[in-house]
Design a protein around this motif. Structure first.
Motif, PDB file in Angstrom:
ATOM      1  N   GLY A   7       0.834  -1.289   0.025  1.00  0.00           N
ATOM      2  CA  GLY A   7       0.092  -0.186  -0.050  1.00  0.00           C
ATOM      3  C   GLY A   7       0.988   1.158  -0.110  1.00  0.00           C
ATOM      4  N   PRO A   8       0.144   2.355  -0.242  1.00  0.00           N
ATOM      5  CA  PRO A   8       1.147   3.444  -0.084  1.00  0.00           C
ATOM      6  C   PRO A   8       1.572   4.039   1.334  1.00  0.00           C
ATOM      7  CG  PRO A   8      -1.352   3.867  -1.176  1.00  0.00           C
ATOM      8  CD  PRO A   8      -1.282   2.631  -0.424  1.00  0.00           C
ATOM      9  N   PRO A   9       2.579   4.622   1.396  1.00  0.00           N
ATOM     10  CA  PRO A   9       3.315   5.012   2.802  1.00  0.00           C
ATOM     11  C   PRO A   9       2.110   5.963   3.600  1.00  0.00           C
ATOM     12  CG  PRO A   9       4.520   5.809   0.802  1.00  0.00           C
ATOM     13  CD  PRO A   9       3.337   5.229   0.201  1.00  0.00           C
ATOM     14  N   GLU A  10       2.295   5.799   4.841  1.00  0.00           N
ATOM     15  CA  GLU A  10       1.434   6.143   5.686  1.00  0.00           C
ATOM     16  C   GLU A  10       1.142   7.707   5.569  1.00  0.00           C
ATOM     17  OE1 GLU A  10       0.862   6.963  10.752  1.00  0.00           O
ATOM     18  OE2 GLU A  10       2.386   5.513   9.901  1.00  0.00           O
ATOM     19  N   ALA A  11       2.305   8.356   5.440  1.00  0.00           N
ATOM     20  CA  ALA A  11       2.405   9.966   4.999  1.00  0.00           C
ATOM     21  C   ALA A  11       1.526  10.321   3.884  1.00  0.00           C
ATOM     22  CB  ALA A  11       3.662  10.571   4.982  1.00  0.00           C
ATOM     23  N   VAL A  12       1.560   9.352   2.633  1.00  0.00           N
ATOM     24  CA  VAL A  12       0.607   9.647   1.593  1.00  0.00           C
ATOM     25  C   VAL A  12      -0.819   9.236   1.935  1.00  0.00           C
ATOM     26  CG1 VAL A  12       0.379   8.841  -0.567  1.00  0.00           C
ATOM     27  CG2 VAL A  12       2.612   9.162   0.186  1.00  0.00           C
ATOM     28  N   LEU A  13      -1.115   8.384   2.627  1.00  0.00           N
ATOM     29  CA  LEU A  13      -2.613   8.161   2.975  1.00  0.00           C
ATOM     30  C   LEU A  13      -3.027   9.195   3.903  1.00  0.00           C
ATOM     31  CD1 LEU A  13      -2.131   4.311   4.053  1.00  0.00           C
ATOM     32  CD2 LEU A  13      -3.198   5.083   2.139  1.00  0.00           C
ATOM     33  N   ARG A  14      -2.304   9.710   4.830  1.00  0.00           N
ATOM     34  CA  ARG A  14      -2.794  10.770   5.754  1.00  0.00           C
ATOM     35  C   ARG A  14      -3.155  12.068   4.797  1.00  0.00           C
ATOM     36  NH1 ARG A  14      -1.751   7.074   8.907  1.00  0.00           N
ATOM     37  NH2 ARG A  14      -3.509   6.305   7.754  1.00  0.00           N
ATOM     38  N   GLN A  15      -2.239  12.340   3.879  1.00  0.00           N
ATOM     39  CA  GLN A  15      -2.329  13.250   2.929  1.00  0.00           C
ATOM     40  C   GLN A  15      -3.790  13.311   1.938  1.00  0.00           C
ATOM     41  OE1 GLN A  15      -0.143  13.599  -0.714  1.00  0.00           O
ATOM     42  NE2 GLN A  15       0.585  15.865   0.050  1.00  0.00           N
ATOM     43  N   GLY A 153      -5.005   1.844   8.409  1.00  0.00           N
ATOM     44  CA  GLY A 153      -4.136   1.780   9.545  1.00  0.00           C
ATOM     45  C   GLY A 153      -4.559   2.899  10.390  1.00  0.00           C
ATOM     46  N   GLY A 154      -5.417   3.943  10.239  1.00  0.00           N
ATOM     47  CA  GLY A 154      -5.554   4.985  11.186  1.00  0.00           C
ATOM     48  C   GLY A 154      -6.878   4.801  11.930  1.00  0.00           C
ATOM     49  N   PRO A 155      -7.212   5.568  12.876  1.00  0.00           N
ATOM     50  CA  PRO A 155      -8.326   5.653  13.472  1.00  0.00           C
ATOM     51  C   PRO A 155      -9.576   6.197  12.756  1.00  0.00           C
ATOM     52  CG  PRO A 155      -6.924   7.485  14.398  1.00  0.00           C
ATOM     53  CD  PRO A 155      -6.260   6.718  13.316  1.00  0.00           C
ATOM     54  N   LEU A 228     -14.035   4.014   6.621  1.00  0.00           N
ATOM     55  CA  LEU A 228     -14.614   4.148   7.962  1.00  0.00           C
ATOM     56  C   LEU A 228     -14.707   2.983   8.885  1.00  0.00           C
ATOM     57  CD1 LEU A 228     -17.027   6.939   7.304  1.00  0.00           C
ATOM     58  CD2 LEU A 228     -14.440   7.210   7.672  1.00  0.00           C
ATOM     59  N   VAL A 229     -15.535   2.310   8.018  1.00  0.00           N
ATOM     60  CA  VAL A 229     -15.980   0.958   8.846  1.00  0.00           C
ATOM     61  C   VAL A 229     -14.746   0.053   9.056  1.00  0.00           C
ATOM     62  CG1 VAL A 229     -17.142  -1.391   8.616  1.00  0.00           C
ATOM     63  CG2 VAL A 229     -18.164   0.842   7.591  1.00  0.00           C
ATOM     64  N   ALA A 230     -13.741   0.085   8.343  1.00  0.00           N
ATOM     65  CA  ALA A 230     -12.648  -0.939   8.383  1.00  0.00           C
ATOM     66  C   ALA A 230     -11.769  -0.182   9.617  1.00  0.00           C
ATOM     67  CB  ALA A 230     -11.745  -0.965   6.986  1.00  0.00           C
ATOM     68  N   ALA A 231     -11.822   1.216   9.725  1.00  0.00           N
ATOM     69  CA  ALA A 231     -11.100   1.831  10.716  1.00  0.00           C
ATOM     70  C   ALA A 231     -11.594   1.553  12.101  1.00  0.00           C
ATOM     71  CB  ALA A 231     -10.944   3.243  10.434  1.00  0.00           C
ATOM     72  N   THR A 232     -12.561   0.954  12.246  1.00  0.00           N
ATOM     73  CA  THR A 232     -13.175   0.717  13.719  1.00  0.00           C
ATOM     74  C   THR A 232     -12.981  -1.048  13.744  1.00  0.00           C
ATOM     75  OG1 THR A 232     -15.542   0.696  12.857  1.00  0.00           O
ATOM     76  CG2 THR A 232     -14.469   2.759  13.773  1.00  0.00           C
ATOM     77  N   GLY A 233     -12.396  -1.519  12.788  1.00  0.00           N
ATOM     78  CA  GLY A 233     -12.301  -2.909  12.992  1.00  0.00           C
ATOM     79  C   GLY A 233     -13.496  -3.742  12.480  1.00  0.00           C
ATOM     80  N   GLY A 234     -14.393  -3.131  11.631  1.00  0.00           N
ATOM     81  CA  GLY A 234     -15.203  -3.686  10.966  1.00  0.00           C
ATOM     82  C   GLY A 234     -15.219  -4.666   9.874  1.00  0.00           C
ATOM     83  N   THR A 235     -16.163  -5.379   9.437  1.00  0.00           N
ATOM     84  CA  THR A 235     -16.100  -6.450   8.347  1.00  0.00           C
ATOM     85  C   THR A 235     -16.975  -5.907   7.370  1.00  0.00           C
ATOM     86  OG1 THR A 235     -15.460  -8.092  10.139  1.00  0.00           O
ATOM     87  CG2 THR A 235     -16.395  -8.842   7.689  1.00  0.00           C
ATOM     88  N   ALA A 236     -16.656  -6.275   6.294  1.00  0.00           N
ATOM     89  CA  ALA A 236     -17.726  -6.168   4.847  1.00  0.00           C
ATOM     90  C   ALA A 236     -17.663  -7.462   4.230  1.00  0.00           C
ATOM     91  CB  ALA A 236     -17.197  -4.883   4.054  1.00  0.00           C
ATOM     92  N   LEU A 237     -18.803  -7.908   4.014  1.00  0.00           N
ATOM     93  CA  LEU A 237     -18.961  -9.254   3.155  1.00  0.00           C
ATOM     94  C   LEU A 237     -19.608  -8.737   1.723  1.00  0.00           C
ATOM     95  CD1 LEU A 237     -20.020 -12.063   5.726  1.00  0.00           C
ATOM     96  CD2 LEU A 237     -17.728 -11.409   4.695  1.00  0.00           C
ATOM     97  N   VAL A 238     -19.263  -9.432   0.823  1.00  0.00           N
ATOM     98  CA  VAL A 238     -19.709  -8.979  -0.632  1.00  0.00           C
ATOM     99  C   VAL A 238     -20.298 -10.244  -1.258  1.00  0.00           C
ATOM    100  CG1 VAL A 238     -17.655  -9.105  -1.861  1.00  0.00           C
ATOM    101  CG2 VAL A 238     -19.427  -7.665  -3.011  1.00  0.00           C
ATOM    102  N   LEU A 239     -21.414 -10.074  -2.101  1.00  0.00           N
ATOM    103  CA  LEU A 239     -21.987 -11.210  -2.768  1.00  0.00           C
ATOM    104  C   LEU A 239     -22.030 -10.637  -4.159  1.00  0.00           C
ATOM    105  CD1 LEU A 239     -23.245 -14.251  -3.133  1.00  0.00           C
ATOM    106  CD2 LEU A 239     -25.295 -12.950  -2.825  1.00  0.00           C
ATOM    107  N   SER A 240     -20.972 -10.853  -4.990  1.00  0.00           N
ATOM    108  CA  SER A 240     -20.920 -10.472  -6.548  1.00  0.00           C
ATOM    109  C   SER A 240     -21.158 -11.605  -7.536  1.00  0.00           C
ATOM    110  CB  SER A 240     -19.610  -9.751  -6.565  1.00  0.00           C
ATOM    111  OG  SER A 240     -18.744 -10.544  -6.535  1.00  0.00           O
ATOM    112  N   ASP A 241     -21.118 -12.958  -7.086  1.00  0.00           N
ATOM    113  CA  ASP A 241     -21.441 -13.874  -7.830  1.00  0.00           C
ATOM    114  C   ASP A 241     -21.966 -14.981  -7.038  1.00  0.00           C
ATOM    115  OD1 ASP A 241     -20.615 -16.443  -9.112  1.00  0.00           O
ATOM    116  OD2 ASP A 241     -19.497 -15.412 -10.308  1.00  0.00           O
ATOM    117  N   GLN A 242     -23.269 -15.367  -7.515  1.00  0.00           N
ATOM    118  CA  GLN A 242     -23.854 -16.394  -6.694  1.00  0.00           C
ATOM    119  C   GLN A 242     -23.104 -17.865  -6.369  1.00  0.00           C
ATOM    120  OE1 GLN A 242     -26.819 -16.362  -4.936  1.00  0.00           O
ATOM    121  NE2 GLN A 242     -27.501 -14.403  -5.662  1.00  0.00           N
TER     122      GLN A 242
END
Length: 281
Positions: A7-15, A153-155, A228-242
């Motif tokens: 992934g991009p460096p932390e400083a780039v992500l913050r920017q 990686g951030g809050p 935002l969801v990932a920053a709080t430890g949440g999960t995302a599930l996707v159904l794109s193909d049956q």
């Protein structure tokens, strides 16, 4: 870690997060300034012979103006970055450059009718993966408008201040955001339909909703909110193909604009429970 997965460096992500906040703030200011005015509104789909029940997908002058302003600002800051927006043609990115997914007003039907529940969503995708996001919401856990924002990686923060997320343990029955109210499905949550996927993403991240489900969102509806969801430890599930069934969401793929999938977001246990309650098609 390989170049493909790095992934991009932390400083780039913050920017990128800071720039997303700037864009969300711009959008929020335009939305607030328009309150009380009579807006011009057109519909992406509508009847040929006047049946008003068939009008769908409104677009206001604010949607168009906000997206134009953000595009112009991004062209100044990062002319090599790509843009996927709801109201205008895509702007391709340079190789390996990020793509910004912009929804200038999410919940436009609420907005044009004066129902104060809508958002502006800014998401940054790196190789299809949401890595930074900012969602301006017309209301929030603080009972005022403001911007939820985060990067990988951030809050989770709200208007620049890190917020702690956690439900009241005394509340025994929490809330689920749903695309429609299905009276045939028994759920352990009270269900709510807000009319804005971006707001529901932000509210799940902030702990106001336990879980949320989206049937076929566009990338710009959820790109900012998934971060935002990932920053709080949440999960995302996707159904794109049956045939493949439900999978952990990782990326919008090589063609984010054409991406489609059913999503469930929230804490892992709640997401699995909500997913299991969805009837097989």
């Amino acid at each position: 870690m390989s170049r493909k997965t790095a992934g991009p460096p932390e400083a780039v992500l913050r920017q990128w997060e800071e720039t997303a906040v700037e864009f969300a703030r711009l959008a929020g200011a335009e939305i607030v300034a328009s309150i009380g005015r009579t807006l011009s509104v057109r519909y992406k789909t509508g009847p040929e012979k006047g049946d008003e029940l068939l009008f769908r997908d409104p677009v206001s002058e604010v949607d168009q103006r906000v997206e134009a302003l953000i595009r112009a600002r991004l062209a100044e800051l990062h002319p090599d970055h790509g843009i996927i927006g709801e109201e205008m043609e895509d702007h391709p990115s340079a190789p390996d450059s990020p793509v910004w997914a912009i929804d200038p007003v999410d919940g436009t039907t609420n907005f044009v009718n004066g129902l104060p529940l809508f958002a502006a969503s800014i998401g940054v995708l790196h190789r299809g993966r949401p890595v930074a996001g900012a969602v301006w919401c017309s209301t929030s856990h603080a009972l005022r408008s403001g911007i939820y924002h985060a990067s990988s990686g951030g809050p989770l923060s709200f208007d620049g201040a890190v917020i702690k997320v956690g439900p009241n343990p005394a509340v025994r029955r929490r809330l689920s955001g749903e695309p429609r109210l299905d009276h045939g499905t028994v759920l352990p949550w009270e269900t709510r339909k807000t009319g804005s996927a971006a707001i529901e993403c932000a509210f799940v991240a902030a702990g106001l909703l336990e879980v949320a489900r989206f049937e076929r969102p566009n990338v710009w509806d959820v790109a900012g909110g998934l971060c935002l969801v990932a920053a709080t430890g949440g999960t995302a599930l996707v159904l794109s193909d049956q045939e493949r069934g439900w999978e952990t969401f990782t990326s919008f793929g090589d063609d984010p604009h054409g991406w489609r999938g059913q999503l469930v977001i929230g804490p892992e246990e709640a997401v699995i429970r909500r997913k299991d309650a969805i009837p097989s098609s």
